[in-house]
Scaffold this active site. Sequence first.
Site, short mmCIF file in Angstrom:
data_model
loop_
_atom_site.label_atom_id
_atom_site.label_comp_id
_atom_site.label_asym_id
_atom_site.label_seq_id
_atom_site.Cartn_x
_atom_site.Cartn_y
_atom_site.Cartn_z
N ALA A 201 0.80 -1.24 0.00
CA ALA A 201 0.00 0.00 0.00
C ALA A 201 0.82 1.28 0.00
O ALA A 201 0.39 2.30 -0.55
CB ALA A 201 -0.94 0.00 1.21
N THR A 238 -3.19 -11.22 13.92
CA THR A 238 -4.35 -10.32 14.02
C THR A 238 -4.35 -9.30 12.89
O THR A 238 -3.31 -8.69 12.58
CB THR A 238 -4.30 -9.59 15.39
OG1 THR A 238 -4.33 -10.60 16.40
CG2 THR A 238 -5.48 -8.64 15.56
N CYS A 326 15.89 0.12 -1.06
CA CYS A 326 16.56 -0.85 -0.18
C CYS A 326 18.06 -0.87 -0.41
O CYS A 326 18.80 -1.33 0.42
CB CYS A 326 16.03 -2.26 -0.45
SG CYS A 326 14.27 -2.32 -0.46
N1 PLP Z 1 8.86 -5.23 -4.62
C1 PLP Z 1 9.13 -4.08 -5.26
C2 PLP Z 1 9.15 -4.04 -6.74
C3 PLP Z 1 9.37 -2.90 -4.51
O1 PLP Z 1 9.65 -1.77 -5.15
C4 PLP Z 1 9.33 -2.98 -3.10
C5 PLP Z 1 9.62 -1.79 -2.28
O2 PLP Z 1 10.72 -1.28 -2.24
C6 PLP Z 1 9.03 -4.21 -2.49
C7 PLP Z 1 8.79 -5.31 -3.28
C8 PLP Z 1 8.95 -4.35 -1.00
O3 PLP Z 1 7.77 -3.81 -0.52
P1 PLP Z 1 7.61 -3.41 1.02
O4 PLP Z 1 8.39 -2.15 1.22
O5 PLP Z 1 6.15 -3.18 1.21
O6 PLP Z 1 8.11 -4.55 1.83
#
Ligand code: PLP
Length: 389
Positions: A201, A238, A326
């Site tokens: 989201a 939950t 990341c």
């Molecule tokens: N997959 C993709 C393509 C994303 O860009 C991201 C977010 O950086 C994720 C997965 C991971 O999502 P979340 O931050 O909700 O764990």
Amino acid sequence: MIYLDHAATTPVDPQVLAAMQPYFSELYGNALSVHRYGQKADYAVEQARQTLAGLLNCKPSEIIFTSGGTESDNLALRGAAWAARQQGRGHHLITSPVEHSAVGRTVAQLVESMGFTATCLPVDAAGRVNPADFDRACVPGTTVASVMLASNEIGTLQPVAELAAIARQRGVLLHTDAVQAPGQLDLDVQRLGVDLLSLSAHKFYGPKGIGLLYVREGTPLLPVQTGGSHEAGRRAGTHSTPLIVGMARALALATAAQAQRISHYTARRDQLIAGLLARVPGLQLTGHPVDRLPGHASFTLPDVEANQLLMHLDLRGLAASSASACKTGSPEPSEVLLALGYAVAAARGGLRLTVGKDTTAADIDRAIDIVAEAVAALRRLGARSRLPV
Ligand code: PLP
């Protein structure tokens, strides 16, 4: 400050916040409780599930709520791979080198520690997989494949509907990470033809910490998180009623505004790409020039170190990213750019700028100035540090 990092995350829309608010305070019941507090929470969770199912064109029972994109990807791959192995159908997986690490590292762990095998498909210079390669990679014993709908790092779209048709013929389950897609791409799971699809989201003006996994009816899936009987035994824990309500509202808003958002994003993105390529010598666009996310621009500058550039941009008032959120801050070259065939220096010089629904043409003009100034300043510094002493 100009924020051009919407692929990393987006602010919560005020309408989404307003929809969530009561579920933090007066409507605080546990959706599994029998009494009226529980009933009200359960009603909200199931209404949200119905809304989301309508938007994805699936059944409400095909939606599993998770904590976000990472968990959805983990559940899709582990859950489907484990179930297939349990049924004796095989242990071979297929993926691509441009996947988010939530997919890439999950496949790696399945291979390194759990006895699975995997094929990593080749990609072209724009980061696209070729359906013919996918077809060849589907061998007896192949059970699950995962190819993302759109890249968070280079914006490139994958031919997922074509891959899904091949996967179906070959008896392989296809998962797609569609985390970057809402508000920008079609998410109709029947048209896409996939068996599993992940969303998060916070990428579409909803709250952080909530996502979903679409699982086509009849798809065998072992739970990864065990405990209570939530989500029909497929994901224990939950329910976070406010976050679930927020995600449904956010996806409804993103889908209703999709046509308008696509034209807005495309105009801002193309202004950004044209302006930067004209103003910054040596800058190269990465990813597909046309088949890319409407809001996504990505580049490489082989003579500039991405993290230094990002700090200079921040000091000048522009929030940007190098690869994915990341990986920003990591001195390692981008594995995605290496997979596309870029040299190590270019893979260290990634720059990602992603526009949002409130980004203006004036923001883009200013962002172009800031990038051009920051790159020129870094190059002056670099030239100085190379002077003989
Ligand atoms: N997959 C993709 C393509 C994303 O860009 C991201 C977010 O950086 C994720 C997965 C991971 O999502 P979340 O931050 O909700 O764990």
